[in-house]
Design an enzyme around this catalytic site. Structure first.
Site, PDB file in Angstrom:
ATOM      1  N   ASP A  46       6.785  27.321   6.098  1.00 57.83           N
ATOM      2  CA  ASP A  46       6.071  28.423   6.748  1.00 57.83           C
ATOM      3  C   ASP A  46       6.814  29.757   6.607  1.00 57.83           C
ATOM      4  O   ASP A  46       8.029  29.782   6.401  1.00 57.83           O
ATOM      5  CB  ASP A  46       5.933  28.154   8.259  1.00 57.83           C
ATOM      6  CG  ASP A  46       4.857  27.115   8.558  1.00 57.83           C
ATOM      7  OD1 ASP A  46       4.362  26.477   7.607  1.00 57.83           O
ATOM      8  OD2 ASP A  46       4.544  26.936   9.747  1.00 57.83           O
ATOM      9  N   ASP A  47       6.063  30.816   6.816  1.00 58.20           N
ATOM     10  CA  ASP A  47       6.555  32.190   7.042  1.00 58.20           C
ATOM     11  C   ASP A  47       6.986  32.960   5.785  1.00 58.20           C
ATOM     12  O   ASP A  47       7.453  34.091   5.892  1.00 58.20           O
ATOM     13  CB  ASP A  47       7.697  32.242   8.068  1.00 58.20           C
ATOM     14  CG  ASP A  47       7.299  31.685   9.426  1.00 58.20           C
ATOM     15  OD1 ASP A  47       6.102  31.373   9.601  1.00 58.20           O
ATOM     16  OD2 ASP A  47       8.176  31.550  10.295  1.00 58.20           O
ATOM     17  N   HIS A  59      -1.167  31.328   6.820  1.00 62.61           N
ATOM     18  CA  HIS A  59      -0.422  31.348   8.095  1.00 62.61           C
ATOM     19  C   HIS A  59      -0.638  32.690   8.802  1.00 62.61           C
ATOM     20  O   HIS A  59       0.293  33.252   9.359  1.00 62.61           O
ATOM     21  CB  HIS A  59       1.061  31.084   7.796  1.00 62.61           C
ATOM     22  CG  HIS A  59       1.887  30.735   9.002  1.00 62.61           C
ATOM     23  ND1 HIS A  59       1.426  29.955  10.032  1.00 62.61           N
ATOM     24  CD2 HIS A  59       3.168  31.055   9.330  1.00 62.61           C
ATOM     25  CE1 HIS A  59       2.385  29.820  10.939  1.00 62.61           C
ATOM     26  NE2 HIS A  59       3.443  30.488  10.555  1.00 62.61           N
ATOM     27  N   HIS A  69       1.423  37.376  11.407  1.00 59.25           N
ATOM     28  CA  HIS A  69       2.296  36.429  12.111  1.00 59.25           C
ATOM     29  C   HIS A  69       2.623  36.920  13.525  1.00 59.25           C
ATOM     30  O   HIS A  69       3.695  36.673  14.060  1.00 59.25           O
ATOM     31  CB  HIS A  69       3.592  36.182  11.324  1.00 59.25           C
ATOM     32  CG  HIS A  69       4.258  34.882  11.682  1.00 59.25           C
ATOM     33  ND1 HIS A  69       5.262  34.780  12.605  1.00 59.25           N
ATOM     34  CD2 HIS A  69       4.028  33.624  11.259  1.00 59.25           C
ATOM     35  CE1 HIS A  69       5.646  33.513  12.719  1.00 59.25           C
ATOM     36  NE2 HIS A  69       4.901  32.785  11.912  1.00 59.25           N
ATOM     37  N   HIS A 117      10.798  25.982   6.988  1.00 63.61           N
ATOM     38  CA  HIS A 117      10.515  27.416   6.830  1.00 63.61           C
ATOM     39  C   HIS A 117      11.237  27.984   5.611  1.00 63.61           C
ATOM     40  O   HIS A 117      12.421  27.721   5.420  1.00 63.61           O
ATOM     41  CB  HIS A 117      10.967  28.189   8.075  1.00 63.61           C
ATOM     42  CG  HIS A 117      10.189  27.820   9.309  1.00 63.61           C
ATOM     43  ND1 HIS A 117      10.476  26.702  10.055  1.00 63.61           N
ATOM     44  CD2 HIS A 117       9.107  28.414   9.901  1.00 63.61           C
ATOM     45  CE1 HIS A 117       9.606  26.628  11.067  1.00 63.61           C
ATOM     46  NE2 HIS A 117       8.767  27.655  10.989  1.00 63.61           N
TER      47      HIS A 117
HETATM   48 ZN   LIG Z   1       5.303  30.778  11.433  1.00 64.44          ZN
END
Ligand SMILES: [Zn+2]
Length: 369
Positions: A178-179, A229, A233, A328
């Protein structure tokens, strides 16, 4: 010709003479004396009558705007007249102040909150009960917005979401990151995945994609899958559906522009689901994917030593067929994730697991149709 001219002169003379003649008229019953040929306006002044326009008031009677109501009414011998009309002897003028105008009342139905419940655990979600938000009907002033009446028109009923895992007959697991994309850590993670011959899923943040489009292209070029995502965010559980939808759509469109394909999978920020997120995912045609194994790599700080990094290993987690593992590649220092990944992949292989993307898992489960 001479006769006509004489008649005109005589008339002018007589009119001039008449200007000195006083006439009597009545304003609201009051007798006033005016020069011959005077107008209604002069009669009002002479009577000291100044009929005002009505006010604009709210439904409670409070004045909103002085003089914005109905204009004053003037009649001359019972017929509507204006202040410029001339008066004749014995005329009766009635001047009535304007009546107020009450602001319009609008009826509005608004949605109130809806309880949200999650049952079970797992990487995937299905809506068990869609429920419905509560509704309140209010009557309010068009100008002031003042509420005069408010009534519940529908009781809310909860949306119930079930989290679950698919029963997968093969030892397949999905690695998800993620991210990102991140200019430093994503390429390092891609390098580990390439050398191990593993394909993963990257849940990207739209703003990061806009900043590092080439890193996104590299993810795609190396055979990995791209999930959504959100764009900023920053969405919380309180975000409304249209905001969630536009964040998901913006990221999907950006990914499509760069890779040729829109996103299919979506993961909420922090895994936080809400009625708005569930509805936005559905309306934008996305499948929500959470995780059932959290490596907690986001806890890893720069100061962590190598032994701590190994604690990122998922070997102690309740791993099972079809597990989705959370890591991540962006959002902070991810050096520990890169190191841990080098240990995680061989450790899982040793346990007999194979790695797949979500599309491959879907295909294996026969969910493609
Ligand atoms: Zn995230």
């Amino acid at each position: 010709m001479f006769v006509l001219l004489a008649a005109v002169i005589a008339n002018v003379v007589s009119l001039g003479a008449l200007a000195f003649v006083q006439i009597t008229v009545y304003v609201n019953g009051k007798e006033v004396h005016l020069p011959f040929g005077a107008r209604v306006a002069q009669a009002l002044v002479a009577a000291g009558v100044e009929p005002a326009a009505g006010d604009l008031i709210d439904a409670d009677g409070a004045v909103l705007e002085v003089g914005s109501g109905n204009p004053a009414q003037l009649t001359l011998n019972g017929a509507r007249c204006s202040t410029t009309d001339r008066v004749a002897p014995g005329d009766r003028i009635e001047a009535t102040p304007g009546t107020p105008i009450i602001e319009s009342i609008v009826v509005e139905t608004t949605e109130t909150g809806q309880p949200f419940e999650i049952v079970g655990s797992g990487s995937f979600v299905k809506v068990r009960l869609p429920g419905a938000p509560g509704k309140v009907t209010v009557k309010k002033g068009l100008i002031t917005g003042k509420v005069f009446e408010s009534a519940k028109s529908q009781e809310p009923s909860a949306m119930v979401i079930a989290r679950f895992q698919y029963a997968v007959a093969r030892k397949l697991v999905v690695l998800s990151f993620d991210d990102g994309p991140h200019p430093v850590y994503t390429p390092q993670i891609l390098e580990v995945l390439r050398s191990e011959g593993v394909h993963a899923v990257f849940f990207v943040v739209g703003a990061q994609v806009a900043a590092y489009p080439n890193v996104l292209k590299r993810i795609r070029d190396e055979g990995h899958e791209i999930g959504n995502h959100t764009y900023s965010h920053t969405l919380t559980e309180a975000a409304v559906e249209c905001d969630v939808s536009s964040e998901i759509s913006d990221t999907s469109q950006l990914v499509e522009k760069l890779t040729g394909s829109p996103t299919r999978w979506v993961r909420p920020v922090g895994g936080s689901l809400s009625t708005a997120f569930v509805r936005a995912a559905e309306s934008t045609g996305h499948i929500i994917v959470l995780w059932n194994v959290d490596t907690q790599d986001w806890r890893a700080a720069r100061s962590w030593g190598r032994s701590d990094e190994i604690r990122l290993s998922v070997s102690d987690a309740p791993l099972a067929n079809g597990s989705v593992i959370l890591m991540h590649d962006g959002g902070g220092y991810r050096g520990a994730t890169v190191q841990a990944l080098k240990a995680i992949i061989p450790a899982l292989r040793e346990q007999g697991y194979q790695f797949c993307t979500l599309s491959e898992l879907w295909h294996f489960l026969g969910l493609d149709a």
